[in-house]
Design an enzyme around this catalytic site. Structure first.
Site, short mmCIF file in Angstrom:
data_model
loop_
_atom_site.label_atom_id
_atom_site.label_comp_id
_atom_site.label_asym_id
_atom_site.label_seq_id
_atom_site.Cartn_x
_atom_site.Cartn_y
_atom_site.Cartn_z
N GLY A 48 26.72 98.82 -25.51
CA GLY A 48 25.90 97.83 -24.82
C GLY A 48 25.88 97.89 -23.32
O GLY A 48 24.86 97.58 -22.70
N GLU A 102 31.32 95.18 -19.00
CA GLU A 102 30.85 94.74 -20.31
C GLU A 102 29.45 94.15 -20.19
O GLU A 102 29.11 93.55 -19.17
CB GLU A 102 31.84 93.72 -20.89
CG GLU A 102 31.49 93.16 -22.23
CD GLU A 102 31.50 94.17 -23.36
OE1 GLU A 102 30.70 95.12 -23.31
OE2 GLU A 102 32.27 93.99 -24.32
N ASP A 103 28.65 94.32 -21.23
CA ASP A 103 27.29 93.78 -21.21
C ASP A 103 27.29 92.27 -21.38
O ASP A 103 26.62 91.55 -20.67
CB ASP A 103 26.39 94.45 -22.26
CG ASP A 103 26.96 94.37 -23.68
OD1 ASP A 103 28.11 93.95 -23.87
OD2 ASP A 103 26.24 94.77 -24.60
N ASP A 106 31.04 86.71 -25.16
CA ASP A 106 30.81 85.43 -25.84
C ASP A 106 32.13 84.91 -26.37
O ASP A 106 32.77 84.09 -25.74
CB ASP A 106 29.70 85.51 -26.89
CG ASP A 106 29.76 86.76 -27.74
OD1 ASP A 106 30.86 87.30 -27.97
OD2 ASP A 106 28.69 87.19 -28.20
N LYS A 134 28.69 83.85 -22.05
CA LYS A 134 28.39 82.66 -22.84
C LYS A 134 29.65 81.79 -22.90
O LYS A 134 30.41 81.86 -23.85
CB LYS A 134 27.98 83.04 -24.26
CG LYS A 134 26.70 83.82 -24.38
CD LYS A 134 26.43 84.13 -25.85
CE LYS A 134 25.14 84.89 -26.04
NZ LYS A 134 24.89 85.16 -27.48
N PHE A 155 21.16 84.21 -29.48
CA PHE A 155 21.33 85.63 -29.77
C PHE A 155 20.28 86.38 -28.97
O PHE A 155 19.09 86.04 -29.00
CB PHE A 155 21.17 85.93 -31.27
CG PHE A 155 21.45 87.36 -31.59
CD1 PHE A 155 22.75 87.83 -31.69
CD2 PHE A 155 20.41 88.27 -31.75
CE1 PHE A 155 23.02 89.16 -31.96
CE2 PHE A 155 20.67 89.61 -32.02
CZ PHE A 155 21.97 90.05 -32.12
N ASP A 162 21.73 94.88 -28.58
CA ASP A 162 20.95 95.28 -29.74
C ASP A 162 21.02 94.27 -30.87
O ASP A 162 21.88 93.39 -30.89
CB ASP A 162 21.45 96.63 -30.26
CG ASP A 162 22.81 96.50 -30.95
OD1 ASP A 162 22.89 96.78 -32.15
OD2 ASP A 162 23.79 96.11 -30.28
N ARG A 168 17.97 98.05 -27.53
CA ARG A 168 18.79 98.30 -26.34
C ARG A 168 17.99 98.76 -25.13
O ARG A 168 18.38 98.49 -23.99
CB ARG A 168 19.84 99.38 -26.62
CG ARG A 168 20.93 98.98 -27.57
CD ARG A 168 22.00 100.08 -27.63
NE ARG A 168 22.88 99.93 -28.76
CZ ARG A 168 23.91 99.10 -28.81
NH1 ARG A 168 24.18 98.33 -27.78
NH2 ARG A 168 24.67 99.04 -29.89
#
Length: 179
Positions: A48, A102-103, A106, A134, A155, A162, A168
């Site tokens: 990601g 990191e993308d 959460d 998040k 989401f 993805d 992506r």
């Protein structure tokens, strides 16, 4: 595009590319100040974070060492609750300042696992930079050092994120459309 369809789900535009790029530019300035004359190791978490990493490294524009690692804790639209090591960090981290890229964060489960592992391997300091965060979904005691954008628990896909491996490559970020 205002809407996209991936597999059986429809998504609507949530965060346009320019807002993402502005957040990355601001983050890069903070990171440059914080690393000063150290020799940091940047670790991009695949799959990601590839777009975020590429854009951030261009903004940092320096002689930094970059490597990649891959962990998984998701299937479909939800977390499995356990971390699978697919491609661990292979560079020696002993006595280094390590920046995890990191993308999205959460639940925090994956990054907490990786950060603890790097500390056990002797990293002097481990910092966490995430494009998206998040906070309402957090399930552990983890606070990222650098956050591009805080978002609700929707989401999302695009910009490296993805839905079962699709979506992506979009430059914008889309959220799952309410059913």
């Amino acid at each position: 595009m205002d809407r996209i369809r991936l597999w059986d789900k429809e998504f609507e535009l949530f965060i346009p590319e320019q807002k993402i790029q502005n957040a990355i530019a601001e983050m890069a300035q903070r990171i440059k100040t914080d690393i000063a004359d150290s020799n940091p190791l940047f670790v991009s978490i695949l799959n990601g974070a590839f777009m975020f990493t590429s854009d951030l490294m261009r903004e940092l524009n320096g002689p930094y060492e970059l490597t990649f690692a891959r962990y998984s804790s998701y299937r479909g639209t939800s977390t499995t609750g356990s971390v699978q090591e697919i491609m661990p960090v292979k560079v020696d981290v002993k006595d280094r300042m390590v920046f995890l890229l990191e993308d999205i964060i959460d639940t925090g489960t994956t990054m907490q696992y990786v950060m603890n592992k790097l500390r056990e391997q002797g990293a002097r300091e481990v910092r966490l930079a995430t494009m998206l965060y998040k906070p309402e979904a957090m399930r552990c005691n983890l606070v990222p050092d650098y956050v591009g954008l805080e978002i609700p628990t929707d989401f999302i896909v695009g910009y490296g994120l993805d839905y079962d491996e699709l979506g992506r490559a979009y430059r914008d970020i889309y959220k799952l459309k309410s059913e």
